[in-house]
Design an enzyme around this catalytic site. Structure first.
Site, PDB file in Angstrom:
ATOM      1  N   ASP A 259      32.755  56.257  88.908  1.00  0.00           N
ATOM      2  CA  ASP A 259      33.879  56.119  88.085  1.00  0.00           C
ATOM      3  C   ASP A 259      34.705  55.514  87.934  1.00  0.00           C
ATOM      4  O   ASP A 259      35.754  54.957  87.218  1.00  0.00           O
ATOM      5  CB  ASP A 259      34.316  57.945  88.619  1.00  0.00           C
ATOM      6  CG  ASP A 259      33.087  59.319  88.571  1.00  0.00           C
ATOM      7  OD1 ASP A 259      33.010  59.460  86.706  1.00  0.00           O
ATOM      8  OD2 ASP A 259      32.692  60.039  89.057  1.00  0.00           O
TER       9      ASP A 259
ATOM     10  N   HIS B 224      27.645  66.371  92.815  1.00  0.00           N
ATOM     11  CA  HIS B 224      26.753  65.960  91.838  1.00  0.00           C
ATOM     12  C   HIS B 224      25.247  66.057  92.291  1.00  0.00           C
ATOM     13  O   HIS B 224      25.205  65.159  92.178  1.00  0.00           O
ATOM     14  CB  HIS B 224      27.493  64.447  91.369  1.00  0.00           C
ATOM     15  CG  HIS B 224      28.365  63.959  91.114  1.00  0.00           C
ATOM     16  ND1 HIS B 224      29.339  63.722  92.323  1.00  0.00           N
ATOM     17  CD2 HIS B 224      29.112  64.693  89.748  1.00  0.00           C
ATOM     18  CE1 HIS B 224      30.619  63.773  91.032  1.00  0.00           C
ATOM     19  NE2 HIS B 224      30.642  63.734  89.524  1.00  0.00           N
TER      20      HIS B 224
ATOM     21  N   GLY C 148      17.755  98.985  91.818  1.00  0.00           N
ATOM     22  CA  GLY C 148      17.372  98.027  93.434  1.00  0.00           C
ATOM     23  C   GLY C 148      17.849  98.580  94.836  1.00  0.00           C
ATOM     24  O   GLY C 148      17.587  98.095  95.269  1.00  0.00           O
ATOM     25  N   ASP C 149      18.680  99.268  94.620  1.00  0.00           N
ATOM     26  CA  ASP C 149      19.974  99.838  96.292  1.00  0.00           C
ATOM     27  C   ASP C 149      19.474 100.948  95.887  1.00  0.00           C
ATOM     28  O   ASP C 149      19.678 101.323  97.573  1.00  0.00           O
ATOM     29  CB  ASP C 149      21.063  99.267  95.453  1.00  0.00           C
ATOM     30  CG  ASP C 149      21.150 100.640  94.589  1.00  0.00           C
ATOM     31  OD1 ASP C 149      20.784 101.711  94.302  1.00  0.00           O
ATOM     32  OD2 ASP C 149      22.967 101.243  94.434  1.00  0.00           O
TER      33      ASP C 149
ATOM     34  N   THR D  81      25.882 107.044  93.882  1.00  0.00           N
ATOM     35  CA  THR D  81      25.585 108.854  93.180  1.00  0.00           C
ATOM     36  C   THR D  81      24.972 109.146  93.740  1.00  0.00           C
ATOM     37  O   THR D  81      24.452 110.285  94.083  1.00  0.00           O
ATOM     38  CB  THR D  81      24.231 108.236  91.876  1.00  0.00           C
ATOM     39  OG1 THR D  81      25.407 107.566  90.960  1.00  0.00           O
ATOM     40  CG2 THR D  81      24.491 109.711  91.682  1.00  0.00           C
TER      41      THR D  81
ATOM     42  N   THR E 294      14.513 113.074  88.801  1.00  0.00           N
ATOM     43  CA  THR E 294      15.444 112.968  89.977  1.00  0.00           C
ATOM     44  C   THR E 294      14.684 113.417  90.711  1.00  0.00           C
ATOM     45  O   THR E 294      14.099 114.034  91.189  1.00  0.00           O
ATOM     46  CB  THR E 294      16.946 113.402  88.938  1.00  0.00           C
ATOM     47  OG1 THR E 294      16.794 114.362  89.080  1.00  0.00           O
ATOM     48  CG2 THR E 294      17.030 112.678  88.057  1.00  0.00           C
TER      49      THR E 294
ATOM     50  N   PRO F 202      12.173 106.855  92.549  1.00  0.00           N
ATOM     51  CA  PRO F 202      13.009 106.172  94.129  1.00  0.00           C
ATOM     52  C   PRO F 202      13.639 107.499  94.540  1.00  0.00           C
ATOM     53  O   PRO F 202      13.128 107.835  96.020  1.00  0.00           O
ATOM     54  CB  PRO F 202      13.555 104.718  94.288  1.00  0.00           C
ATOM     55  CG  PRO F 202      13.255 104.708  92.713  1.00  0.00           C
ATOM     56  CD  PRO F 202      12.687 105.315  91.515  1.00  0.00           C
ATOM     57  N   GLY F 203      14.756 107.857  94.050  1.00  0.00           N
ATOM     58  CA  GLY F 203      15.157 109.330  94.917  1.00  0.00           C
ATOM     59  C   GLY F 203      13.979 111.007  95.195  1.00  0.00           C
ATOM     60  O   GLY F 203      14.072 111.174  96.559  1.00  0.00           O
TER      61      GLY F 203
END
Length: 530
Positions: free
Chosen positions: A42, A156, A356-357, A401, A456, A516-517
């Site tokens: 530069d 860079h 995923g949580d 939720t 669920t 999962p739940g």
């Protein structure tokens, strides 16, 4: 801000003819200030363009000013004598302040002088979580491992001056970075004339996203940096944060400090002028909004305000004890530990069937419940109060939720225990547990449209409540078995509610991933009856 910017290829300088074309495009009677970050290519190409312009326009040769900015504090003074300090994100503060002054109609000398002064008062330190990959090039052999970060990264993709492993939390990392910027004793890095703690140093803070860091993470970095500066006795007059100068898409950030003038500085602009120029509105699309004010002090929320669950469900009247208080606590502990152990598997399921949580959410709740037990807020001789405490944990520690559903269910379970108790009842028997569970599920249905079979957590809960109320005697083991079967059977169900409803149905059927739940409910119930 800038009237023109001249770009080369990715991580490469433009050539001199491109720069000269830029100078010609912004040519005017007052002149031009050429601001260059300190990199060899530069400096050479912009410098050559400036000299060519002067040679071709001898009457205007004194109207082209050249300023090299080097604000990197990772490069020590010894090395800097050879190669100079690299130009980093602090350069944008030079652009902004000098550009605003030029916009106000100041002379070439005035604009150049303030740009030079700002360039002499900025320091920047960069941090990379991994090197970026330039399309069309081979992967870098110096790539960072997931457990490493690199201090002193440039813009860079060039490496920094040291690596740290494992990656420290922000509250440990930020003080290390600030030490590079604030030090007045390090012979290699005391670049800025800070006066030290208690002497009224004031700064502008710029937190820059190197390209691949989320806004959420940048906000956390800003918070921790402001906190660290305050602890170091430095007053922050302005905060700028966002994507100002990237290293393409590098996950990382840089911190820049502009040390403002003090009352004893001579031949320096006024602080009010610097801040005014920084605050002045610009239509440059890359500039980020700022409040134009010092960061406000965070007000601590009152710690005596009760949670919604606690306020709505006081434990009134004579306490209900568990039939075996010690066994009650042991069962709750087993359920919590089962959830913690199941977290990796539930997370794996939810990475396919949801967002995923779920595993981490349930683990957070279980960990918090164990803490409540340790601190004596969940006890076997006050079942209702303990269930309310679990509800509060679900509300405050789990969130989302799942947290809301668990909190509602346990709040309703506490109400069911109280409303279904017989006069003079002092302990909870199996019949009371069964009726309370049934009424809790009924209340939960008030707030969710999910009904079995729905894929669920209501599937195992409904199976549990139905089995508990189906016979003349209460058989908890049989009810838990029915709930476990319902949880397992969700792997073959079409999702009618929850996050799974948004996932491609064929994939769920092919991989046969249980909800999962529901799996979390299964883990809790099976641990309770062991």
């Amino acid at each position: 801000m800038l009237s023109a910017g001249v770009c080369g290829s990715v991580f490469a300088s433009p050539n001199a003819s491109q720069v000269r074309r830029g100078i010609n495009l912004v040519e005017n009677d007052k002149g031009v200030v050429i601001i260059v970050k300190n990199y060899t290519g530069d400096v050479l190409n912009f410098g050559l363009a400036k000299e060519q312009y002067a040679a071709l326009n001898p009457t205007k040769s004194d109207r082209a000013k050249f300023l090299i900015v080097g604000d990197d504090v990772a490069v020590g003074k010894t090395q800097g004598k050879i190669v100079g300090r690299r130009g980093l994100a602090g350069t944008v503060l030079v652009y902004k302040i000098a550009g605003a002054l030029a916009h106000r109609g100041a002379s070439l000398e005035e604009v150049y002088d303030i740009a030079q002064w700002v360039a002499s008062r900025i320091g920047t330190i960069g941090v990379g979580l991994e090197h970026c990959h330039v399309p069309g090039t081979a992967s870098s052999e110096s790539a960072l491992s997931p457990s490493e970060i690199e201090i002193g990264m440039g813009i860079h993709n060039e490496p920094g001056n040291r690596r740290i492993s494992p990656v420290p939390p922000l509250h440990e990392l930020i003080p290390q970075l600030l030490e590079h910027l604030l030090s007045t004793t390090d012979p290699e890095r005391s670049f800025l004339p800070f006066k030290g703690k208690g002497n009224g140093d004031k700064v502008v803070l710029l937190v820059n996203n190197l390209g691949g860091t989320s806004e959420l993470e940048v906000g956390a970095i800003v918070k921790e940096t402001v906190k660290g500066l305050k602890e170091a006795g430095v007053e922050v007059e302005r905060v700028l944060s966002g994507t100002f100068m990237t290293s393409l898409n590098m996950p990382g950030f840089s911190i820049t400090l502009l040390l403002l003038p003090s009352s004893t500085d001579t031949d320096a602009p006024q602080t009010s002028q610097i801040l005014s120029l920084l605050d002045e509105a610009t239509n440059a699309p890359g500039w980020k909004w700022s409040s134009g004010l010092p960061p406000s002090t965070i007000q601590q929320a009152a710690t005596t305000v009760p949670s919604a669950a606690g306020a709505a469900l006081p434990s009134e009247g004579e306490k209900l004890a568990a039939s075996d208080p010690s066994a009650f606590i042991d069962a709750v502990k087993r359920a919590c530990k089962a959830l913690i152990d199941e977290e990796p598997e539930i997370t794996r399921m939810d990475s396919i069937a949801g967002d995923g949580d779920c595993g981490l959410t349930l683990k957070a709740g279980a960990t918090a419940v164990l803490k409540e037990i340790e601190e004596g807020r969940i006890v076997g001789d006050d079942v209702v109060g303990s269930v309310i405490a679990v509800s509060r944990v679900a509300e405050e520690q789990m969130g989302g939720t799942s947290g809301a559903l668990y909190s509602i269910f346990f709040s309703a379970l506490a109400q069911g225990l109280q409303s279904n108790r017989s006069p003079n009842t002092t302990s909870v028997d199996s019949t009371l547990w069964a009726s309370a569970a049934s009424s809790a599920l009924t209340k939960l249905y008030t707030y969710t449209r999910a009904r079995p079979p729905s894929r669920t957590l209501v599937d195992p809960l409904d199976a549990l409540a139905s089995k508990l109320s189906s016979g003349d005697t209460v058989d908890f083991k049989a009810a838990v078995g029915a709930a476990a079967d319902a949880a397992l059977n969700t792997r073959d169900l079409e999702a009618k509610a929850g996050r799974s409803a948004y996932v491609e149905g064929d994939r769920l059927k092919t991989e046969r991933i249980p909800d999962p739940g529901a799996w979390g409910v299964k883990a809790i119930l099976q641990a309770l009856v062991k």
